[in-house]
Design a protein around this motif. Sequence first.
Motif, PDB file in Angstrom:
ATOM      1  N   VAL A 289       0.836  -1.201   0.000  1.00 47.48           N
ATOM      2  CA  VAL A 289       0.000   0.000   0.000  1.00 47.48           C
ATOM      3  C   VAL A 289       0.872   1.253   0.000  1.00 47.48           C
ATOM      4  O   VAL A 289       0.590   2.225  -0.712  1.00 47.48           O
ATOM      5  CB  VAL A 289      -0.945  -0.002   1.215  1.00 47.48           C
ATOM      6  CG1 VAL A 289      -1.756   1.290   1.263  1.00 47.48           C
ATOM      7  CG2 VAL A 289      -1.870  -1.211   1.176  1.00 47.48           C
ATOM      8  N   SER A 319      -7.033   1.842  -7.343  1.00 45.17           N
ATOM      9  CA  SER A 319      -6.276   1.795  -6.097  1.00 45.17           C
ATOM     10  C   SER A 319      -7.160   1.392  -4.925  1.00 45.17           C
ATOM     11  O   SER A 319      -6.765   0.570  -4.080  1.00 45.17           O
ATOM     12  CB  SER A 319      -5.634   3.161  -5.817  1.00 45.17           C
ATOM     13  OG  SER A 319      -4.741   3.529  -6.849  1.00 45.17           O
ATOM     14  N   VAL A 323      -6.564  -1.885  -2.497  1.00 47.57           N
ATOM     15  CA  VAL A 323      -6.162  -1.792  -1.085  1.00 47.57           C
ATOM     16  C   VAL A 323      -7.227  -2.367  -0.155  1.00 47.57           C
ATOM     17  O   VAL A 323      -6.894  -2.884   0.927  1.00 47.57           O
ATOM     18  CB  VAL A 323      -5.812  -0.342  -0.681  1.00 47.57           C
ATOM     19  CG1 VAL A 323      -4.657   0.183  -1.518  1.00 47.57           C
ATOM     20  CG2 VAL A 323      -7.016   0.587  -0.767  1.00 47.57           C
ATOM     21  N   SER A 370      -5.579   2.080   4.663  1.00 50.52           N
ATOM     22  CA  SER A 370      -4.953   2.184   3.335  1.00 50.52           C
ATOM     23  C   SER A 370      -5.636   3.251   2.492  1.00 50.52           C
ATOM     24  O   SER A 370      -4.987   3.944   1.703  1.00 50.52           O
ATOM     25  CB  SER A 370      -5.032   0.829   2.627  1.00 50.52           C
ATOM     26  OG  SER A 370      -4.324  -0.158   3.346  1.00 50.52           O
TER      27      SER A 370
END
Length: 450
Positions: A289, A319, A323, A370
């Motif tokens: 991460v 993303s 995560v 994250s």
Amino acid sequence: MLKRDLTVGDEKQILISQTLPMLWGLIAVMSVTIVDTYYLGLLGTHALAAMGFVFPVVMFMNSLSFGIGVGASSVIARAIGSKQEDWVRNYSTQALVLALIVSLLFAMVGLLTVDPLFRLLGAPDDLLPYIHQYMDTWYWGCFLIVVPMVGNACLRAAGNTKIPSYTMTAIAVINLIIAPVLIFGLFGLPRLELQGAAIASIIAYFSAMVVTLYVLYVKLHFITLKALTSQIGQSWKDILHLAVPASGTNLISPISIAITTRLIATYGSEAVAGYSVASRIEMFGLMLVMALASTLAPFAGQNWGAQKIERLRRALRLSFVFVWGWGLAMAVLFWLAAVPLTQLFTQHEAAVQASVTYLHIVPITYGLLSTIMIVSSMANGIGQALPALVMTVSRLLVIYLPLAWLLAQQWGLNGIYIATAAANALVGFGAWYWSTHACNKREAAISVPA
């Protein structure tokens, strides 16, 4: 390829190709901490507990350098996106000058305040000799750590994560070889213990500094003699405009860790040792991460500067999905393997229990933690450091610390760890909402005719 245009090409492929070298580099650098923790754990609980107190101070210095790196990376990436080559050189050169000045000032203050500072953190007098062994040496060489960190940020702004990865790997390999020799006094050398760990780190980072400066000066021409005296005021202003709040954002974390360490110290040195071990295991669990977040900052900066907001939006979606899945996987892993992972570093029953408790509670919220990391990096990349500061202040000062103090009265260590998880969850949802709103607002502003 020493520079890369991040405003063209498939977003997913760019993120993968930029993140993987960064991940390898982070694994290498963090292995320095893990290797030192392992070796120092062999010296006993006192040495390990001493490093638990040292950790927030080292993080404090790293946060200052990270802030300068964030400011430099953001302005450099946006200058690259808008094709302003002279400003790329000015920003890169002055960022390194700033890093050197800040690290030297920090070292001077640190050397004069070792005893009062660590007593303030809750370190008992019997640990101060161990702390002195490490810090009295580390302070003298901390500038060798800061300069390559900022230099690597300049390289990442240019879309190059491979060279930072190579330099970070060199740090790990050199430390792996030298640390046990100096700590335990192998091959006829004196046994230096914690001082040996500090010296090994400094030597390793010195090699990285040489390589980084060579690439920036000789290969990329990001550092020039002309830039040392050109547009100093404006360069410092632009970098510090982001570096100050970014440093503040990252300084809150070690301050919070320092306060947490003091809270945990009331449960004994073994509890501090266990928390120290859990923190290092957590760092490894979140490395991917961290690598993705580091990649996203220059990606966001270049595309924001080029007004390609939809590309940034797609990168954020990718993303987030990743995560959230990764956070779930780490939570399951740490729940199942907390005991054997902890026992790699310490066999002390109380320390093992403190670490295992942390790894059973906090990782449940890694997905949302994250999210905060991704959005903070994106905000810094686009030159908006204030939202990242607000997220950090909200998570650590407004929610976590009061809640940790309150719950500790009822549930002890468990309460402190539950407070950590609650703060991650609440701010994580807010971070996701802000990122969506920021992209929508920027897109609307671009679409309005001048």
